[in-house]
Write a protein that holds these residues in place. Sequence first.
Motif, PDB file in Angstrom:
ATOM      1  N   ASP A  56       0.787  -1.225   0.000  1.00 16.76           N
ATOM      2  CA  ASP A  56       0.000   0.000   0.000  1.00 16.76           C
ATOM      3  C   ASP A  56       0.827   1.287   0.000  1.00 16.76           C
ATOM      4  OD1 ASP A  56      -2.659  -1.122   0.008  1.00 16.76           O
ATOM      5  OD2 ASP A  56      -2.290  -1.758   2.069  1.00 16.76           O
ATOM      6  N   ILE A  57       2.065   1.230   0.428  1.00 18.71           N
ATOM      7  CA  ILE A  57       2.932   2.412   0.349  1.00 18.71           C
ATOM      8  C   ILE A  57       3.486   2.479  -1.070  1.00 18.71           C
ATOM      9  CG2 ILE A  57       5.066   3.472   1.187  1.00 18.71           C
ATOM     10  CD1 ILE A  57       4.506   2.221   3.907  1.00 18.71           C
ATOM     11  N   PRO A  58       3.370   3.607  -1.746  1.00 19.70           N
ATOM     12  CA  PRO A  58       3.840   3.683  -3.139  1.00 19.70           C
ATOM     13  C   PRO A  58       5.349   3.465  -3.245  1.00 19.70           C
ATOM     14  CG  PRO A  58       2.430   5.559  -2.585  1.00 19.70           C
ATOM     15  CD  PRO A  58       2.733   4.866  -1.303  1.00 19.70           C
ATOM     16  N   MET A  59       5.768   2.904  -4.356  1.00 27.17           N
ATOM     17  CA  MET A  59       7.200   2.756  -4.603  1.00 27.17           C
ATOM     18  C   MET A  59       7.877   4.122  -4.729  1.00 27.17           C
ATOM     19  SD  MET A  59       9.141   0.787  -7.745  1.00 27.17           S
ATOM     20  CE  MET A  59       8.663   1.985  -9.014  1.00 27.17           C
ATOM     21  N   ASP A  62       8.603  10.504  -5.442  1.00 28.87           N
ATOM     22  CA  ASP A  62       8.580  11.509  -6.508  1.00 28.87           C
ATOM     23  C   ASP A  62       9.157  10.852  -7.755  1.00 28.87           C
ATOM     24  OD1 ASP A  62       8.944  13.634  -8.268  1.00 28.87           O
ATOM     25  OD2 ASP A  62       9.423  15.055  -6.669  1.00 28.87           O
ATOM     26  N   ALA A  63       8.277  10.392  -8.643  1.00 31.83           N
ATOM     27  CA  ALA A  63       8.721   9.651  -9.820  1.00 31.83           C
ATOM     28  C   ALA A  63       9.543  10.525 -10.761  1.00 31.83           C
ATOM     29  CB  ALA A  63       7.513   9.073 -10.562  1.00 31.83           C
ATOM     30  N   HIS A  64       9.224  11.811 -10.835  1.00 33.33           N
ATOM     31  CA  HIS A  64       9.935  12.708 -11.755  1.00 33.33           C
ATOM     32  C   HIS A  64      11.397  12.896 -11.346  1.00 33.33           C
ATOM     33  CE1 HIS A  64       6.242  13.635 -13.850  1.00 33.33           C
ATOM     34  NE2 HIS A  64       5.657  13.970 -12.710  1.00 33.33           N
ATOM     35  N   LYS A  65      11.664  12.755 -10.063  1.00 36.83           N
ATOM     36  CA  LYS A  65      13.028  12.943  -9.563  1.00 36.83           C
ATOM     37  C   LYS A  65      13.686  11.621  -9.158  1.00 36.83           C
ATOM     38  CE  LYS A  65      12.180  17.647  -7.845  1.00 36.83           C
ATOM     39  NZ  LYS A  65      12.219  18.537  -6.654  1.00 36.83           N
ATOM     40  N   ASP A  66      13.026  10.505  -9.467  1.00 36.25           N
ATOM     41  CA  ASP A  66      13.536   9.189  -9.084  1.00 36.25           C
ATOM     42  C   ASP A  66      13.821   9.107  -7.586  1.00 36.25           C
ATOM     43  OD1 ASP A  66      13.433   7.757 -11.496  1.00 36.25           O
ATOM     44  OD2 ASP A  66      15.295   8.683 -12.201  1.00 36.25           O
ATOM     45  N   VAL A  67      12.876   9.617  -6.791  1.00 37.73           N
ATOM     46  CA  VAL A  67      12.956   9.505  -5.337  1.00 37.73           C
ATOM     47  C   VAL A  67      11.996   8.402  -4.902  1.00 37.73           C
ATOM     48  CG1 VAL A  67      12.569  10.659  -3.126  1.00 37.73           C
ATOM     49  CG2 VAL A  67      13.596  11.912  -5.030  1.00 37.73           C
ATOM     50  N   PHE A  68      12.493   7.476  -4.098  1.00 34.92           N
ATOM     51  CA  PHE A  68      11.729   6.294  -3.722  1.00 34.92           C
ATOM     52  C   PHE A  68      11.415   6.292  -2.234  1.00 34.92           C
ATOM     53  CE2 PHE A  68      14.003   5.267  -7.531  1.00 34.92           C
ATOM     54  CZ  PHE A  68      13.137   4.470  -8.262  1.00 34.92           C
ATOM     55  N   ASN A  69      10.306   5.656  -1.878  1.00 35.50           N
ATOM     56  CA  ASN A  69      10.027   5.386  -0.476  1.00 35.50           C
ATOM     57  C   ASN A  69      10.851   4.184  -0.022  1.00 35.50           C
ATOM     58  OD1 ASN A  69       8.029   7.349   0.364  1.00 35.50           O
ATOM     59  ND2 ASN A  69       6.598   6.338  -1.026  1.00 35.50           N
ATOM     60  N   PRO A 122       8.985  -0.513  -1.154  1.00 42.58           N
ATOM     61  CA  PRO A 122       7.652  -1.131  -1.306  1.00 42.58           C
ATOM     62  C   PRO A 122       7.285  -1.308  -2.776  1.00 42.58           C
ATOM     63  CG  PRO A 122       7.462   1.161  -0.621  1.00 42.58           C
ATOM     64  CD  PRO A 122       8.917   0.820  -0.554  1.00 42.58           C
ATOM     65  N   GLN A 123       6.320  -2.172  -3.001  1.00 36.57           N
ATOM     66  CA  GLN A 123       5.790  -2.452  -4.337  1.00 36.57           C
ATOM     67  C   GLN A 123       6.869  -2.952  -5.294  1.00 36.57           C
ATOM     68  OE1 GLN A 123       3.448   0.966  -5.598  1.00 36.57           O
ATOM     69  NE2 GLN A 123       1.766   0.400  -4.231  1.00 36.57           N
ATOM     70  N   THR A 124       7.805  -3.719  -4.741  1.00 33.25           N
ATOM     71  CA  THR A 124       8.782  -4.443  -5.564  1.00 33.25           C
ATOM     72  C   THR A 124       8.777  -5.899  -5.131  1.00 33.25           C
ATOM     73  OG1 THR A 124      10.634  -3.981  -4.042  1.00 33.25           O
ATOM     74  CG2 THR A 124      10.259  -2.405  -5.849  1.00 33.25           C
ATOM     75  N   TRP A 125       9.188  -6.773  -6.040  1.00 35.01           N
ATOM     76  CA  TRP A 125       9.210  -8.208  -5.734  1.00 35.01           C
ATOM     77  C   TRP A 125      10.233  -8.889  -6.621  1.00 35.01           C
ATOM     78  CZ3 TRP A 125       6.156 -12.447  -8.393  1.00 35.01           C
ATOM     79  CH2 TRP A 125       6.267 -13.658  -7.699  1.00 35.01           C
ATOM     80  N   GLU A 126      11.168  -9.594  -5.997  1.00 34.76           N
ATOM     81  CA  GLU A 126      12.179 -10.343  -6.733  1.00 34.76           C
ATOM     82  C   GLU A 126      11.614 -11.742  -7.009  1.00 34.76           C
ATOM     83  OE1 GLU A 126      16.192  -9.905  -5.172  1.00 34.76           O
ATOM     84  OE2 GLU A 126      15.564  -8.088  -4.127  1.00 34.76           O
ATOM     85  N   GLN A 161      12.363   8.881   2.433  1.00 28.52           N
ATOM     86  CA  GLN A 161      12.479   9.058   0.996  1.00 28.52           C
ATOM     87  C   GLN A 161      13.964   9.070   0.630  1.00 28.52           C
ATOM     88  OE1 GLN A 161      10.086  10.957   2.898  1.00 28.52           O
ATOM     89  NE2 GLN A 161       8.893   9.181   2.243  1.00 28.52           N
ATOM     90  N   VAL A 162      14.320   8.271  -0.363  1.00 31.70           N
ATOM     91  CA  VAL A 162      15.737   8.075  -0.664  1.00 31.70           C
ATOM     92  C   VAL A 162      16.046   8.306  -2.132  1.00 31.70           C
ATOM     93  CG1 VAL A 162      16.046   6.430   1.230  1.00 31.70           C
ATOM     94  CG2 VAL A 162      15.463   5.576  -1.057  1.00 31.70           C
TER      95      VAL A 162
END
Length: 312
Positions: A56-59, A62-69, A122-126, A161-162
């Motif tokens: 539920d937490i978005p990946m 800020d997609a425009h700046k490639d900032v991830f949770n 979040p919202q990733t899966w290997e 945020q990283v």
Amino acid sequence: MSGRRREAPGLFSFSAAVGAGIMASYGVEERGCPHSLEFRVFFKDDKGEYISPLHDIPMYADAHKDVFNMVVEVPRWTNAKMEIGTKDPLNPIKQDVKKGKLRYVANVFPYKGYIWNYGAIPQTWEDPDHRDENTGCCGDNDPVDVCEIGSKVCSRGEVIQVKVLGTLALIDEGETDWKVIAINIEDPDAASYKNIDDVRRLKPGYLEATVDWFRRYKVPDGKPENKFAFNGEFKDKNFALDVIKTTHEFWKALIYKKKEGGEMNCTNATLSDSPFHLNQAAAKAIVDALPDCGPANPIPADVDKWFYYEKQ
């Protein structure tokens, strides 16, 4: 600026700046006693509703700046092997267990516990059925791991945020286990870090220590040294971004049941078009089934020992 506030016993809220003036808020609710088999950290959104930190937490923050949770599972310098419970409904953070005993990583000299804030995107899966063309190994059935290298020691359950800088390809018991290197965007020096070479330049020895840590951390448990793809060399930011985006596509196939996930628990509270969506009454019942938060159990004395081991 980010902050952590205690609301009641076992209840905490976090706030973090995302972009210009935008705030994202998450809370956690602890159940059971820390350092016990029953201990769980459940997540809540800014409305106080239960959510899955994995689904539920978005990946992107800020997609425009490639900032991830990033969901912080293990604060730097600590030893308890905490992780998102991928097999549990709502995926709370819990302590890993092996042969009925709680797991702690050993202090392999000269390191004390984890040497970064450690967590997951979040919202990733290997995908364990996907053989990576670069590593030759399938995924480890977990979200993508993150080693956050900033100066702040984060809190368990914090969502930060990283900025992604690069990645290391650990081969853990024959599985691909990506370790993304990132820095908190609120770190005072974050603007100086744009790629993996900046880590090598500004934090000399840190990348080498990271490889050494992952190579040897299981040796005290009687296991052999871990191995790496690419001879243990770090890949750059663009490579890491491709890994994250690919694993996000794997996650989407999982959460919308286009791909079977085995024991992976996909219950979620916000993805209404997912077949695994559940309402808040059901989510609350999952949390209420566990004991209330209690005082922490003592940490075993041998967790503080230093393990001396000659590198092979």
